[in-house]
Each structure stands twice: as structure tokens, then as C-alpha cells.
Motif scaffolding. Sequence first.
Motif, PDB file in Angstrom:
ATOM      1  N   SER A 420       0.656  -1.304   0.167  1.00 29.57           N
ATOM      2  CA  SER A 420      -0.261  -0.147   0.055  1.00 29.57           C
ATOM      3  C   SER A 420       0.808   1.380  -0.131  1.00 29.57           C
ATOM      4  CB  SER A 420      -0.939   0.093   1.271  1.00 29.57           C
ATOM      5  OG  SER A 420      -1.829  -1.232   1.124  1.00 29.57           O
ATOM      6  N   ALA A 421       2.094   1.260   0.714  1.00 30.69           N
ATOM      7  CA  ALA A 421       2.868   2.478   0.788  1.00 30.69           C
ATOM      8  C   ALA A 421       3.682   2.534  -0.352  1.00 30.69           C
ATOM      9  CB  ALA A 421       3.995   2.221   1.891  1.00 30.69           C
ATOM     10  N   GLU A 422       3.934   1.577  -1.085  1.00 26.79           N
ATOM     11  CA  GLU A 422       4.779   1.329  -2.333  1.00 26.79           C
ATOM     12  C   GLU A 422       3.780   2.232  -3.425  1.00 26.79           C
ATOM     13  OE1 GLU A 422       5.536  -2.469  -3.768  1.00 26.79           O
ATOM     14  OE2 GLU A 422       7.008  -2.865  -2.081  1.00 26.79           O
ATOM     15  N   LYS A 423       2.468   2.152  -3.560  1.00 28.59           N
ATOM     16  CA  LYS A 423       1.563   2.910  -4.350  1.00 28.59           C
ATOM     17  C   LYS A 423       2.045   4.233  -4.421  1.00 28.59           C
ATOM     18  CE  LYS A 423      -1.434  -0.738  -5.237  1.00 28.59           C
ATOM     19  NZ  LYS A 423      -3.065  -1.005  -5.003  1.00 28.59           N
ATOM     20  N   ILE A 424       1.741   4.690  -2.918  1.00 26.21           N
ATOM     21  CA  ILE A 424       1.994   6.355  -2.865  1.00 26.21           C
ATOM     22  C   ILE A 424       3.310   6.698  -3.189  1.00 26.21           C
ATOM     23  CG2 ILE A 424       1.743   7.999  -0.818  1.00 26.21           C
ATOM     24  CD1 ILE A 424      -0.284   6.281   0.481  1.00 26.21           C
ATOM     25  N   MET A 425       4.295   5.920  -2.660  1.00 24.30           N
ATOM     26  CA  MET A 425       5.871   6.362  -2.832  1.00 24.30           C
ATOM     27  C   MET A 425       6.125   6.516  -4.368  1.00 24.30           C
ATOM     28  SD  MET A 425       7.791   4.723   0.079  1.00 24.30           S
ATOM     29  CE  MET A 425       7.474   3.136   0.044  1.00 24.30           C
ATOM     30  N   GLN A 426       5.508   5.602  -5.271  1.00 29.69           N
ATOM     31  CA  GLN A 426       5.778   5.784  -6.605  1.00 29.69           C
ATOM     32  C   GLN A 426       5.129   7.166  -7.062  1.00 29.69           C
ATOM     33  OE1 GLN A 426       7.754   3.441  -7.892  1.00 29.69           O
ATOM     34  NE2 GLN A 426       7.655   4.980  -9.820  1.00 29.69           N
ATOM     35  N   MET A 427       3.868   7.353  -6.672  1.00 27.04           N
ATOM     36  CA  MET A 427       3.157   8.553  -6.932  1.00 27.04           C
ATOM     37  C   MET A 427       3.977   9.925  -6.779  1.00 27.04           C
ATOM     38  SD  MET A 427      -0.646   9.808  -6.047  1.00 27.04           S
ATOM     39  CE  MET A 427      -0.992   8.104  -5.972  1.00 27.04           C
ATOM     40  N   ILE A 428       4.446   9.825  -5.484  1.00 25.43           N
ATOM     41  CA  ILE A 428       5.402  10.949  -4.775  1.00 25.43           C
ATOM     42  C   ILE A 428       6.687  10.971  -5.981  1.00 25.43           C
ATOM     43  CG2 ILE A 428       7.088  11.701  -3.117  1.00 25.43           C
ATOM     44  CD1 ILE A 428       4.940  10.447  -1.174  1.00 25.43           C
ATOM     45  N   LEU A 429       7.105  10.099  -6.388  1.00 29.86           N
ATOM     46  CA  LEU A 429       8.462  10.023  -7.200  1.00 29.86           C
ATOM     47  C   LEU A 429       8.287  10.614  -8.556  1.00 29.86           C
ATOM     48  CD1 LEU A 429      10.342   6.647  -6.457  1.00 29.86           C
ATOM     49  CD2 LEU A 429      10.859   8.958  -5.580  1.00 29.86           C
ATOM     50  N   MET A 430       7.009  10.217  -8.989  1.00 26.14           N
ATOM     51  CA  MET A 430       6.585  10.798 -10.368  1.00 26.14           C
ATOM     52  C   MET A 430       6.241  12.327 -10.196  1.00 26.14           C
ATOM     53  SD  MET A 430       4.143   7.526 -11.570  1.00 26.14           S
ATOM     54  CE  MET A 430       3.432   8.238 -12.958  1.00 26.14           C
ATOM     55  N   GLU A 431       5.578  12.609  -9.342  1.00 22.57           N
ATOM     56  CA  GLU A 431       5.167  14.109  -9.231  1.00 22.57           C
ATOM     57  C   GLU A 431       6.417  14.877  -8.914  1.00 22.57           C
ATOM     58  OE1 GLU A 431       2.302  15.593  -9.247  1.00 22.57           O
ATOM     59  OE2 GLU A 431       1.171  14.088  -9.917  1.00 22.57           O
ATOM     60  N   LEU A 432       7.246  14.495  -8.090  1.00 27.32           N
ATOM     61  CA  LEU A 432       8.569  15.172  -7.777  1.00 27.32           C
ATOM     62  C   LEU A 432       9.338  15.432  -9.024  1.00 27.32           C
ATOM     63  CD1 LEU A 432       9.194  14.393  -4.074  1.00 27.32           C
ATOM     64  CD2 LEU A 432       8.044  16.433  -4.957  1.00 27.32           C
ATOM     65  N   ALA A 433       9.326  14.299  -9.863  1.00 30.44           N
ATOM     66  CA  ALA A 433      10.328  14.241 -11.249  1.00 30.44           C
ATOM     67  C   ALA A 433       9.840  15.158 -12.209  1.00 30.44           C
ATOM     68  CB  ALA A 433      10.389  12.731 -11.664  1.00 30.44           C
ATOM     69  N   LYS A 434       8.556  15.667 -12.184  1.00 37.53           N
ATOM     70  CA  LYS A 434       8.082  16.438 -13.092  1.00 37.53           C
ATOM     71  C   LYS A 434       8.910  17.952 -13.052  1.00 37.53           C
ATOM     72  CE  LYS A 434       3.210  14.687 -13.084  1.00 37.53           C
ATOM     73  NZ  LYS A 434       1.943  14.806 -12.844  1.00 37.53           N
ATOM     74  N   PRO A 435       8.930  18.638 -14.091  1.00 39.93           N
ATOM     75  CA  PRO A 435       9.747  19.799 -13.994  1.00 39.93           C
ATOM     76  C   PRO A 435       8.941  20.807 -13.253  1.00 39.93           C
ATOM     77  CG  PRO A 435       8.562  19.655 -16.177  1.00 39.93           C
ATOM     78  CD  PRO A 435       8.370  18.358 -15.544  1.00 39.93           C
ATOM     79  N   PHE A 436       9.773  21.596 -12.794  1.00 36.74           N
ATOM     80  CA  PHE A 436       9.335  22.779 -11.973  1.00 36.74           C
ATOM     81  C   PHE A 436       9.506  24.203 -12.420  1.00 36.74           C
ATOM     82  CE2 PHE A 436      10.155  19.500  -8.857  1.00 36.74           C
ATOM     83  CZ  PHE A 436       9.273  19.716  -7.497  1.00 36.74           C
ATOM     84  N   HIS A 437       8.204  24.488 -12.784  1.00 32.59           N
ATOM     85  CA  HIS A 437       8.168  25.898 -13.607  1.00 32.59           C
ATOM     86  C   HIS A 437       8.251  26.926 -12.453  1.00 32.59           C
ATOM     87  CE1 HIS A 437       7.767  24.001 -17.283  1.00 32.59           C
ATOM     88  NE2 HIS A 437       6.653  23.173 -16.680  1.00 32.59           N
ATOM     89  N   LEU A 438       9.196  27.692 -12.356  1.00 29.20           N
ATOM     90  CA  LEU A 438       9.459  28.627 -11.215  1.00 29.20           C
ATOM     91  C   LEU A 438       9.674  29.986 -11.626  1.00 29.20           C
ATOM     92  CD1 LEU A 438      11.745  26.557  -8.942  1.00 29.20           C
ATOM     93  CD2 LEU A 438       9.307  26.596  -8.777  1.00 29.20           C
ATOM     94  N   ASN A 439       8.613  30.813 -11.805  1.00 35.13           N
ATOM     95  CA  ASN A 439       8.914  32.122 -12.343  1.00 35.13           C
ATOM     96  C   ASN A 439       9.392  32.106 -13.787  1.00 35.13           C
ATOM     97  OD1 ASN A 439       8.013  33.477 -10.106  1.00 35.13           O
ATOM     98  ND2 ASN A 439      10.235  33.386  -9.473  1.00 35.13           N
TER      99      ASN A 439
END
Length: 747
Positions: A420-439
Motif C-alpha cells: 500500500s505504501a509503495e503505490k503512494i511512494m511511486q506516485m510521489i516520485l513521479m510527481e517530484l520528477a516533473k519539471p518545476f516551472h518557477l517564475n
Amino acid sequence: MRKNISVNKDLSGQFFAPTNYFDLTNTEQGRILQFQQEILQLVVLGNDYKEICEKVCLLMEQLLDNAVASVMLLDKEKQCMNVFAAPSVPEACIVQLNGLRPGPGAGSCGNAVFHQEPVFVESTLDDPRWQNIRQLAIDFNILSCWSMPVRSKGGECIGSFALSSFEHRLPSTFHRKLLEIGSFIIGIALEQKKVNEQLYLSSKVFENSTEAIMIADANKIIISINKALHKITGYVDEEIVGKSVTIVTSIRHGSNFFQKIWQSVKQHNHWYGEIWNRHKQGREYPAWFNVIPVRSKDGRISYYLINFSDITSKKKSDEIIWRQANYDSLTGLPNRNMFYDRLNHDIKNAARIGAGLAVLFIDLDRFKEVNDSLGHSVGDALLAEAAKRLSSCVRETDTVARLGGDEFTIILNGISEQRSAEKIMQMILMELAKPFHLNTKQAYVSASIGATFFPDDANNVEILMKNADQAMYAAKNNGRNCWSCFTSNMRAATEIRSRTAYELRSALRDQQLYLLYQPIVELATGNVYKAEALIRWQHPERGTVYPGEFISIAEETNLITDIGDWVFKQAVNQVALWQTNFNAGFQISINKSPKQFISKMSDWVNHLNERGLDGQSIIVEITENLLLDVHELVVKQLLNYRDAGVQVAIDDFGTGYSSLSYLKKFDIDYLKIDRSFISNLDSKSNDRILCEAVITMAHRLGMKVIAEGVETDLQKELLTSMGCDFGQGNFFSKPMTADKFETLLLQ
């Protein structure tokens, strides 16, 4: 204990009874009644107490010819007496009387206070009780003097009331009665003075208090208010006096609420607490209330003293302070303090209902490079955005917190299985790997996540957090941008690490550390006039321990500075010997940790000067990431090396984010191509293109290149054909002791 005086004593020493009012004639009784009436009228009308005392003196002088009256009072320390009222006494006499110390020879007044009884002296010129101030009697023709103690409400002697006559005589019954009444009324006037002062002070406190104050009668009807109440509630006197005290309170409180308050006041003589009040205009606000009953002598409540203050600002300040203490100001997430509080609560709740939970420890990979290269404001914006992404990956019942820096934690309630935790951790990794558009800028990061579970891995906060931290470091060691769940092996590794840190402290002292030297070969000629010093630890039980196992621990425990200094001095001794015996231009490379740069300014240059060695005898190897951390000490030491001629090499070049401007700014002398580019080097690989590009760039910038990890003849030939200056690796020689290195040089 002294009892109330019941007898008086005349000059001859004979005792006499207190003056009886009925021993006086009708005329004397009338005059005394008139005397009392005039004085008491002044007291009742509230005349100034000093005026009352002077009036008593003047009336006494009218009732006794050829005499003057005076009032003397003890000072605050009750050591000396000073004239308080004496309207007919010359100023020069008052000056001499002031400061009179009560005692057996201090005249009639001094004796009256000293013995706390009436003193009647017929002749001041020969009475022993006047021996200390006899000259005063002579100077001002005081021939007799009668004095009565003046007492406060509690019976304490506070001064004297006296009649001084210009002829020898003793007081009649009438005069004694006058003195008794006069001293009594003076005592009342002085007591009233204290009362008036206290009343005045109380009225000022009442009026000028910043808290609202109202006085209510036994039926809780308001009878008086102060100015602050008008300011806080908006009501003026005529709008609130005569109304119930509940006029200022909110209707949100029911009758039961107030019944409990009044019951508490009745039983405990006090109540205080927070109440919602209502302003005249209908606005509600929080107030801090105090209610105190005022009781009569029979114990019944006569009045209620109620004071309160508007605590709206305080509540807002408390809320701000509470948020600052419990929430991260940048991301709005719970901070370390709130996280630990919630984790404690969630563990207790999970244990109570037999559920599980997971704790995730998240560290952003490469965040420091983003922060340093794009600026702290961009770094802050990235952290805020990362917090939002993390929160979007979990449920409302879970907690996302920022512990500090780029470290985040998550409590996943109701989760006990790794799947159950693996699914959430994988989702976190995917979200944080997306580019950060900062200004106007764009940044990329990843995350390393460590997970641990309650109650399988641990049942308390401290161990769970250690477990999650260890699992997170395991994820970093596995290449980052991944997650790792805690295992018992990690705990064992941590224990080994702790033991290593402890044993490392004695390794230097017990001479367990030693150096090996690996030759750096000039590729064009095959000559060897450079070597890299490599540290080893000969552990008494574990045998040879390599740097990868203890250098990071030395950095964490701040032992790296002492170890680094030892390596430097050993290398300096060795290079001095080899320059003398083999090659005057021989150089030894020494690795220097970033921790060594920022711990203190090293005295390596001074040591070289003391040994009479040229600065180029030593090459200092640093990692390229060090150039991104433009710490003041780093800049000073690099410039110091440049000025002293000490050469600098960038180790593991190509694995970080070097800036070419920094390479030129600090006059870097060598680039060491990382072994990861050399290991797969062949005539058709992309690594060849990268190596050629590095070599060409370095030469254009005036630097020479050393290739690390050369293992084959093909790698050597390719590097030579590219124009690489030096090679280092097992193809040429493994690291060896100084004796074996000398044999190599001889060959």
C-alpha cells in the motif's frame, strides 16, 4: 505586651486616674463639647489633616493663656521626631526641635513617645527629663510642658501633642481632658489622612486602569464603571448603570454557564476565565473575566467587583506564535515540532484500535545544486511547490510535514502493508520528477524516500524516525530517485557505522592510519614524477579498511581536519625525500574534503615554507561541487594556494555541475576525468567523444588532464591519441607503500 495606659503620673511621681468627664464643671464640659464640635466638623467636611492639627493647636491656645501648642510626629523609620503642626511656635524653635530622638532626657514630647504615656513637667529648667534640650527651654522661655502620645487606629504611638507654657504650672483636670481629646482627634485626622490617600489612590487606579471595571450590587446590577469599560464596550454611564452585568456578555453563553460562574464566586470567592463579550454595536469579542465578591462583616455578599479586558489581539498573537511554533512558514506544512506531536498521537491511536501506520522520510535529490545555481528565492519556490505536490499524493487523514531544509516526512495512517505504501511512494516520485516551472526558470529534482512501519519495525517515535532515515539513505545509495523500506540489516549497518565512528577517534592516535601511493604517469613519455597519496586504516580486528568506509564518518564527526592534516604532513615528508633522491620536480596529490575547507583556514602553505619546499610540491585535489559552494573560507584558501604556487586539481570531473567561470577564477591546474568515463572507453563509444571534449576544453583553458581508472592498454592508447596528459590506474600500478614506490622509480 504593653496594656492600654490606665493611670497617669505627675511630676512628683504620684499616679493619678485618667481624667473623668464628669469631674469637670458644667462650664468646662460645655467648652470641651464646643472644642470637639469645631474640630470634628472639620474632619467630617474633609479638611486637610494638617489644617485640622493646626486648628486643634490654636483652639488649645485659646483655652490656655500664655501657652503654645504643637504636634510632633515620628519619621518613617520611627527614630526621630519632627514638628508637624505648631502655628504659634517660632521657626527657630521648630528648627531645633526637628530630629528629636525620643528618650528619657528628650523633654516632655520625647518622653511621652519613649514611654508611650502622658508626661506633665512643671519646671523644664530643673526636671531631669529635659536635660538633653534644656538650652531650648532657656532660649524660648519654655517653663513647663505637658505632652500626650498620639496613637494610630491600631494603638501604635506615632507622635505627641503638647502644650508648652511660659510659666511654671501643672495641668488642671480640664486641661488634661483637653489634651486627651486633642491627641485623640489628631490621631483620627492622621488616620483619615491614610484612608483618604488610599481612597484617592484607589480611585485613580479605578479610573485609569486599562482593564474595564464595573461594580455591581448583590443583585448583580451595575452601580459604577470606569473609563476603560466605555472604551472597550462602547457603553457610557447612563446606558449601563442600573442594568444587569450580562449586558456586556454574548448571548452565545447560556444561563447554565453563568450559574456556574456565580456558584464558583460564592463558594471560592473568585472566578476567572475566558468569556465571549458583546460590544454595544453587536460585535462579539473574547474577553478575560475576573469576578470577586465583596462581603459584609456577617459574610454576606454586598457587591461584586468585575474586571475584564479585550483579548482579541492577544488571541491573534497567540495564534501567530502557535503557528510559528508548529508550522513551517515557507510551505505552510506542520514543522518538526507538530510532526512529532502528531506521530505520537497517531501511534497511540493506532495501538488502541489495532491498526498500523507508515512513516516516510523524503529528501530531495540535487536540491543544493538548484539552490546554488538558480538562487535561494527559486529554491524556496521549489520547496513550496514540492510541499503542494506531496500533499496531493496523500489523504486528508495523513500528515505531510517539513522537518527543515529539503527534508519532508509523511505519516500514512491505517497502512500496515508495504504494498500500500509503495503505490503512494511511486506516485510521489513521479510527481517530484516533473519539471518545476518557477517564475521564468525551470528546475528538475528527484527524491529519495525511506519507509518504515508501525508496529512491525518499531513501536515508538524515536526508533521509527531512525528507521525511516536509514531507509532514505539506503535509497540514496541505490542511485536516488527511488524508495527503500527499512530492514533489520540497515540497523546493523548503522550500528557498524556508529562503532566505526567511535573506533576512528583512536585510529590516528594509535598510528593505525597509513598512506599508499599510486603513480600518475605522463602518457607521452611514460615518466613518473607525480603520485596520489591514498589513505588506509589498518584496523586491529577488521584488517585493512578503505576510505569509502570511514571518510564520510570522519567528515560527520569532524575528525576529517585532524586526519587531513596528518595526511598532508606525511605527504610533505615523502615528497621532500623523493625530490632529493629522484626528481626535484616531484609532486604528490592530496585529496582535501570540503569539510576541511570550511572548518578552519589550514596552515599547509606555512608548513611548506617552513620545510623549504616549493608550493608546486603538492597538488590539492578537490571535488567540482566544492566550487559551487562559494564559502568565504573556500575562496580564501583557494586564492591562498594560487598565490603560494600550490596546484589544484578537480577530482572526478564530469560527475557534478562545475561552472567554467569558477575553473578560470581559481586558476585550476588539472582536471581528473572520472573513471566512469574511462571504464567503457573504446574507439566507438560516446565516452570517447566526452573525453576528447574535456581534454580539448581543458587545454584551451590552460589546464592539463589526468585520466583516472585506466585499466587496459587500449584505454591508454586512446587517451594518448586524444592528447591526454597523464594516466592513473591499475594498468600502470596499484597503490603501494613508499618503499615499493621507490623501487618503481628506480626501475
